[in-house]
Design a protein around this motif. Structure first.
Motif, PDB file in Angstrom:
ATOM      1  N   ILE A  71       0.874  -1.173   0.000  1.00 44.62           N
ATOM      2  CA  ILE A  71       0.000   0.000   0.000  1.00 44.62           C
ATOM      3  C   ILE A  71       0.909   1.220   0.000  1.00 44.62           C
ATOM      4  O   ILE A  71       1.718   1.401   0.901  1.00 44.62           O
ATOM      5  CB  ILE A  71      -0.915   0.023   1.238  1.00 44.62           C
ATOM      6  N   ARG A  72       0.784   2.045  -1.068  1.00 44.84           N
ATOM      7  CA  ARG A  72       1.641   3.217  -1.203  1.00 44.84           C
ATOM      8  C   ARG A  72       0.784   4.480  -1.296  1.00 44.84           C
ATOM      9  O   ARG A  72      -0.105   4.562  -2.143  1.00 44.84           O
ATOM     10  CB  ARG A  72       2.525   3.088  -2.446  1.00 44.84           C
ATOM     11  N   LEU A  73       1.061   5.418  -0.428  1.00 42.67           N
ATOM     12  CA  LEU A  73       0.388   6.710  -0.439  1.00 42.67           C
ATOM     13  C   LEU A  73       1.414   7.779  -0.795  1.00 42.67           C
ATOM     14  O   LEU A  73       2.592   7.642  -0.449  1.00 42.67           O
ATOM     15  CB  LEU A  73      -0.190   7.038   0.941  1.00 42.67           C
ATOM     16  N   ALA A  74       0.976   8.844  -1.439  1.00 40.72           N
ATOM     17  CA  ALA A  74       1.852   9.980  -1.741  1.00 40.72           C
ATOM     18  C   ALA A  74       1.045  11.261  -1.607  1.00 40.72           C
ATOM     19  O   ALA A  74      -0.112  11.331  -2.072  1.00 40.72           O
ATOM     20  CB  ALA A  74       2.439   9.862  -3.144  1.00 40.72           C
ATOM     21  N   MET A  75       1.654  12.261  -0.945  1.00 40.64           N
ATOM     22  CA  MET A  75       0.991  13.542  -0.714  1.00 40.64           C
ATOM     23  C   MET A  75       2.020  14.542  -0.205  1.00 40.64           C
ATOM     24  O   MET A  75       3.143  14.152   0.111  1.00 40.64           O
ATOM     25  CB  MET A  75      -0.128  13.382   0.311  1.00 40.64           C
ATOM     26  N   THR A  76       1.621  15.792  -0.095  1.00 41.63           N
ATOM     27  CA  THR A  76       2.499  16.781   0.532  1.00 41.63           C
ATOM     28  C   THR A  76       2.390  16.655   2.047  1.00 41.63           C
ATOM     29  O   THR A  76       1.409  16.113   2.573  1.00 41.63           O
ATOM     30  CB  THR A  76       2.129  18.217   0.118  1.00 41.63           C
ATOM     31  N   GLY A  77       3.373  17.189   2.737  1.00 49.63           N
ATOM     32  CA  GLY A  77       3.338  17.177   4.188  1.00 49.63           C
ATOM     33  C   GLY A  77       2.159  17.968   4.736  1.00 49.63           C
ATOM     34  O   GLY A  77       1.503  17.554   5.704  1.00 49.63           O
ATOM     35  N   ASP A  78       1.864  19.109   4.124  1.00 51.92           N
ATOM     36  CA  ASP A  78       0.732  19.915   4.584  1.00 51.92           C
ATOM     37  C   ASP A  78      -0.590  19.165   4.426  1.00 51.92           C
ATOM     38  O   ASP A  78      -1.471  19.261   5.282  1.00 51.92           O
ATOM     39  CB  ASP A  78       0.676  21.246   3.837  1.00 51.92           C
ATOM     40  N   ASP A  79      -0.728  18.406   3.341  1.00 56.20           N
ATOM     41  CA  ASP A  79      -1.960  17.622   3.152  1.00 56.20           C
ATOM     42  C   ASP A  79      -2.062  16.500   4.186  1.00 56.20           C
ATOM     43  O   ASP A  79      -3.148  16.225   4.702  1.00 56.20           O
ATOM     44  CB  ASP A  79      -2.039  17.067   1.729  1.00 56.20           C
ATOM     45  N   LEU A  80      -0.940  15.865   4.522  1.00 58.62           N
ATOM     46  CA  LEU A  80      -0.963  14.833   5.565  1.00 58.62           C
ATOM     47  C   LEU A  80      -1.434  15.436   6.887  1.00 58.62           C
ATOM     48  O   LEU A  80      -2.319  14.898   7.548  1.00 58.62           O
ATOM     49  CB  LEU A  80       0.421  14.204   5.736  1.00 58.62           C
TER      50      LEU A  80
END
Length: 115
Positions: A71-80
């Protein structure tokens, strides 16, 4: 811009919240899968395992790890931080392309109540 330390703390809070979940969310956390969360603006990936109802054995890797998690997620730190803090819904972030998920269809269906 969020820092690596803030992102790690957000993942720890998320792990703690799913550990105490019940019902559909609890059954979604019953998975035993490798997990990665790439923070695109920090060029950092948190790698761990979703097992036992929580995210375990989290390590930090610069860039993109050679081994691909199930399971791989990708996002910006601010979105996390916004998602964990309740200011951004996962569904909205996913549908707008702010978050990407790479996993088997079965895992995505099980995780939809979790995320």
């Amino acid at each position: 811009m969020a820092t690596v330390e803030q992102c790690r703390a957000a993942l720890d809070r998320f792990s703690a919240s799913i550990a105490g979940a019940e019902g559909d969310v609890r059954s979604a956390t019953a998975l035993d899968r490798s997990l990665s969360c790439r923070i695109t603006d920090l060029d950092t990936t948190f790698v761990g395992r979703l097992a036992g109802g929580r995210i375990q054995d989290v390590t930090t890797v610069a860039g993109t790890p050679a081994d691909k998690a199930q399971i791989r997620l990708a996002m910006t730190g601010d979105d996390l931080l916004a998602m964990v803090g309740g200011r951004l819904s996962f569904a909205r972030a996913w549908s707008s392309g702010r978050v990407t998920v790479r996993a088997s269809l079965r895992d995505v269906l099980r995780l939809r109540s979790l995320l």
